[in-house]
Write a protein that holds these residues in place. Structure first.
Motif, short mmCIF file in Angstrom:
data_model
loop_
_atom_site.label_atom_id
_atom_site.label_comp_id
_atom_site.label_asym_id
_atom_site.label_seq_id
_atom_site.Cartn_x
_atom_site.Cartn_y
_atom_site.Cartn_z
N LEU A 83 0.83 -1.21 0.00
CA LEU A 83 0.00 0.00 0.00
C LEU A 83 0.86 1.26 0.00
CD1 LEU A 83 -2.70 -1.17 2.56
CD2 LEU A 83 -3.18 -0.46 0.21
N ARG A 84 1.99 1.21 0.70
CA ARG A 84 2.87 2.39 0.81
C ARG A 84 4.03 2.36 -0.18
NH1 ARG A 84 2.22 5.81 5.22
NH2 ARG A 84 0.45 5.15 6.46
N ARG A 85 4.06 1.32 -1.03
CA ARG A 85 5.17 1.15 -1.97
C ARG A 85 6.50 1.14 -1.22
NH1 ARG A 85 4.87 5.59 -6.23
NH2 ARG A 85 5.90 4.12 -7.61
N GLY A 86 6.52 0.40 -0.13
CA GLY A 86 7.67 0.39 0.76
C GLY A 86 8.96 -0.04 0.09
N GLN A 87 8.90 -1.10 -0.72
CA GLN A 87 10.16 -1.56 -1.33
C GLN A 87 10.60 -0.61 -2.43
OE1 GLN A 87 10.53 -5.79 -2.09
NE2 GLN A 87 10.46 -6.22 0.10
N TYR A 88 9.65 -0.02 -3.14
CA TYR A 88 10.02 0.96 -4.16
C TYR A 88 10.73 2.14 -3.54
CZ TYR A 88 9.61 4.86 -7.35
OH TYR A 88 9.90 5.96 -8.12
N PHE A 89 10.13 2.69 -2.47
CA PHE A 89 10.73 3.87 -1.84
C PHE A 89 12.02 3.51 -1.09
CE2 PHE A 89 6.38 5.75 -2.27
CZ PHE A 89 6.76 6.81 -3.07
N GLY A 90 12.08 2.30 -0.56
CA GLY A 90 13.31 1.85 0.07
C GLY A 90 14.45 1.79 -0.93
N ASP A 91 14.14 1.26 -2.10
CA ASP A 91 15.14 1.19 -3.16
C ASP A 91 15.56 2.59 -3.59
OD1 ASP A 91 16.44 -0.79 -5.11
OD2 ASP A 91 15.60 0.71 -6.47
N LEU A 92 14.57 3.48 -3.69
CA LEU A 92 14.87 4.87 -4.05
C LEU A 92 15.86 5.49 -3.06
CD1 LEU A 92 14.00 7.45 -5.78
CD2 LEU A 92 12.33 7.88 -3.97
N GLU A 148 9.60 14.38 -3.19
CA GLU A 148 9.00 15.50 -2.45
C GLU A 148 7.54 15.21 -2.12
OE1 GLU A 148 9.61 18.39 -0.21
OE2 GLU A 148 11.27 17.91 -1.56
N PHE A 149 6.82 14.62 -3.07
CA PHE A 149 5.44 14.23 -2.84
C PHE A 149 5.30 12.75 -3.19
CE2 PHE A 149 5.22 18.79 -3.60
CZ PHE A 149 4.53 19.20 -2.48
N PRO A 150 5.63 11.86 -2.24
CA PRO A 150 5.63 10.42 -2.56
C PRO A 150 4.24 10.01 -3.04
CG PRO A 150 6.48 10.82 -0.33
CD PRO A 150 5.87 12.10 -0.81
N SER A 151 4.14 9.60 -4.28
CA SER A 151 2.81 9.33 -4.84
C SER A 151 2.49 7.84 -4.81
CB SER A 151 2.74 9.85 -6.28
OG SER A 151 3.58 9.09 -7.09
N GLY A 152 1.21 7.57 -4.89
CA GLY A 152 0.75 6.19 -4.93
C GLY A 152 0.69 5.52 -3.57
N THR A 153 0.80 6.30 -2.49
CA THR A 153 0.71 5.70 -1.16
C THR A 153 -0.75 5.60 -0.73
OG1 THR A 153 0.94 7.86 -0.07
CG2 THR A 153 2.95 6.60 -0.47
N LYS A 154 -1.04 4.53 -0.02
CA LYS A 154 -2.41 4.29 0.45
C LYS A 154 -2.38 3.79 1.88
CE LYS A 154 -4.55 2.75 -3.89
NZ LYS A 154 -5.34 1.63 -4.44
#
Lengths: 316, 316
Positions: A107-116, A125-131
């Motif tokens: 839901l939070r795209r945790g692995q995507y943002f972790g990789d980022l 700046e505005f993490p998109s696609g989070t739920k």
């Protein structure tokens, strides 16, 4: 008396059962002979224990330090009164927790943002696609112990929970406050977050096929911490690649997952290497539970985590 | 009447308040003059709104589509009776959820294993270092709305919760069923999983210093979804690099986090780019809450999510 060493803690077992013998699982061909020769009263078993021959006799208790016993114990042995225990409910709690973790990560795209953050040395700046999980429509395929524990973990999120599992009596769903779906297709169609927690049996293998997966609403989260062979993995990967669904997978049809699996390239997918349960810190607890059951058995007391025929039939 | 456009949904606002005017935040120097000239009754504000001058008068309601108003509204304006609302509790629920996600990820080494699966194309036959949240000793630094929501999310995990926040009355901890620690040092020393949820104020800036962090038990999880400037980030990175603690951070002393921050090289750390709350899917809900408050205000009804002086003083 007789036991397997793979469960760890042979020393503690010996202290409790001084006449116990250890069987070396690397010689499975000797297994049937040994059972006939030694005629053990108690077997302490684990993952690598070979299956019991159907004509096994004289064994009163199989204390299994693991989950499912379907590949270990032929059903007729239980029908004839063989007592079987496993590691019981504490492990299914951990599995429910793994399912929750995977859902929150997807839901939070945790692995995507972790990789980022780690690999790309980036920021958003505005993490998109989070739920959030709050107030989502949740579906659970399967309604064993892990599913019922998941219902408890989900309670504070005010989610609407539906579930489907062929053959589970309606009363079990009602008791848990969960809406019972009439079909797998209905369950998938109405779930923004779908948890796969069905047991793998000949009847459920591959049951989550492409058609079922395509029922999921756009951008739905599909979590599988149960067994990879329940689903059409290729179809799931395609739907995720097309951005139709979010995947969160701890289990795979073939493990280890092949190096060139398309799943590995799905930046948005949450992937872990079958670490559902028990977690490292609970292994000792599983051993303690087994030792306590052995003590109770010798004292003639009722045992914990007995595998009834009903539990047997519903397990993976 | 007068409002800011950054909150989104100007069309819906205009429908509700036809005489509203939009202020362009890219010209902050005109702000004070405009307030004097137009003497608005209602201000709808958001993150980029410049601070209100301390001599602002005539405004009856500030409807803030955001969290803290400390940088927007001088305290004396509220003392003199200015009514202020913000996005209230639903956002603190999302923040509590973010904290839970971070804790589960750190306990299961989610980002490490995700990287293994995605980037390293690897597998782990016996994933080591995984832990469950069940029955852990949990500490919460801070006891505002997010902390109290977190207590609710943690309830099914049978954790023992302790908390510390200077100046919070003992009754609030008792009400939530949480043990009140007498000092920050005690809280850290007794927590296997520590959630940082304190508001950032001059009194709390840097309060989680090296000495406090070193109190954490070996392999403890430290989660920060509040504000980076609460902690000594360099000390936290050093302790994590040495394998003393596990880090899970959504916020950083300086954002965006610098490219060469040692945190980025911590494979075991869970890092996300300040995506705590609200998640994308809840932004509309925040707007709805603001519109509902504006409607209530015009109808002379009590408002939701009013920022009292007590809330003001405790906020970041």
């Amino acid at each position: 008396m007789f036991f397997q060493g793979t469960a760890g803690g042979p020393e503690r077992l010996h202290a409790l059962l001084p006449t116990a013998e250890l069987f070396d699982c690397s010689e499975p061909s000797r297994w049937a002979d040994l059972l006939r020769e030694t005629r053990p009263e108690i077997l302490v078993t684990s993952w690598s224990t070979p299956a019991l021959p159907i004509d096994t006799s004289g064994v009163a208790l199989v204390c299994h330090v693991g989950g499912t016993v379907r590949n270990l114990i032929p059903r007729p042995l239980i029908e004839r009164g063989l007592l079987v225990t496993n590691w019981g409910d504490s492990v299914s709690e951990g599995l429910a927790e793994a399912a929750l973790f995977h859902a929150l990560s997807a839901l939070r795209r945790g692995q995507y943002f972790g990789d980022l953050m780690h690999r790309e040395k980036g920021w958003s700046e505005f993490p998109s696609g989070t739920k959030t999980l709050f107030e989502k429509r949740v579906g659970i395929h399967g309604f064993g112990a892990a599913a019922r524990n998941l219902v408890r973990l989900l309670a504070p999120f005010r989610v609407e929970i539906s579930a489907y599992s062929a053959g589970v009596p309606a009363g079990l769903f009602q008791e848990a406050g969960v809406r019972q779906c009439q079909s797998l297709a209905d369950l998938f169609a109405s779930s923004e977050v779908l948890f796969e927690l069905e047991g793998l049996t000949p009847a459920t293998r591959g049951v989550v096929n492409r058609e079922i997966l395509e029922r999921l609403p756009p951008d739905a989260v599909f979590v599988n911490v149960a067994r990879g062979a329940l689903i059409d993995e290729a179809a799931a990967a395609e739907l995720a690649t097309a951005g139709r669904i979010r995947l969160a997978l701890d289990v795979f049809a073939c493990e280890p997952l092949s190096i060139d699996s398309p799943l590995r390239s799905l930046a948005a997918a949450t992937l872990t290497p079958h670490l559902g349960s028990p977690t490292d810190d609970r292994l000792a607890h599983c051993g303690d539970l087994a030792l306590a059951n052995l003590q109770r058995f010798r004292a003639g007391q009722p045992l914990d985590s007995v595998v009834s025929l009903e539990i047997y039939d519903r397990s993976t």
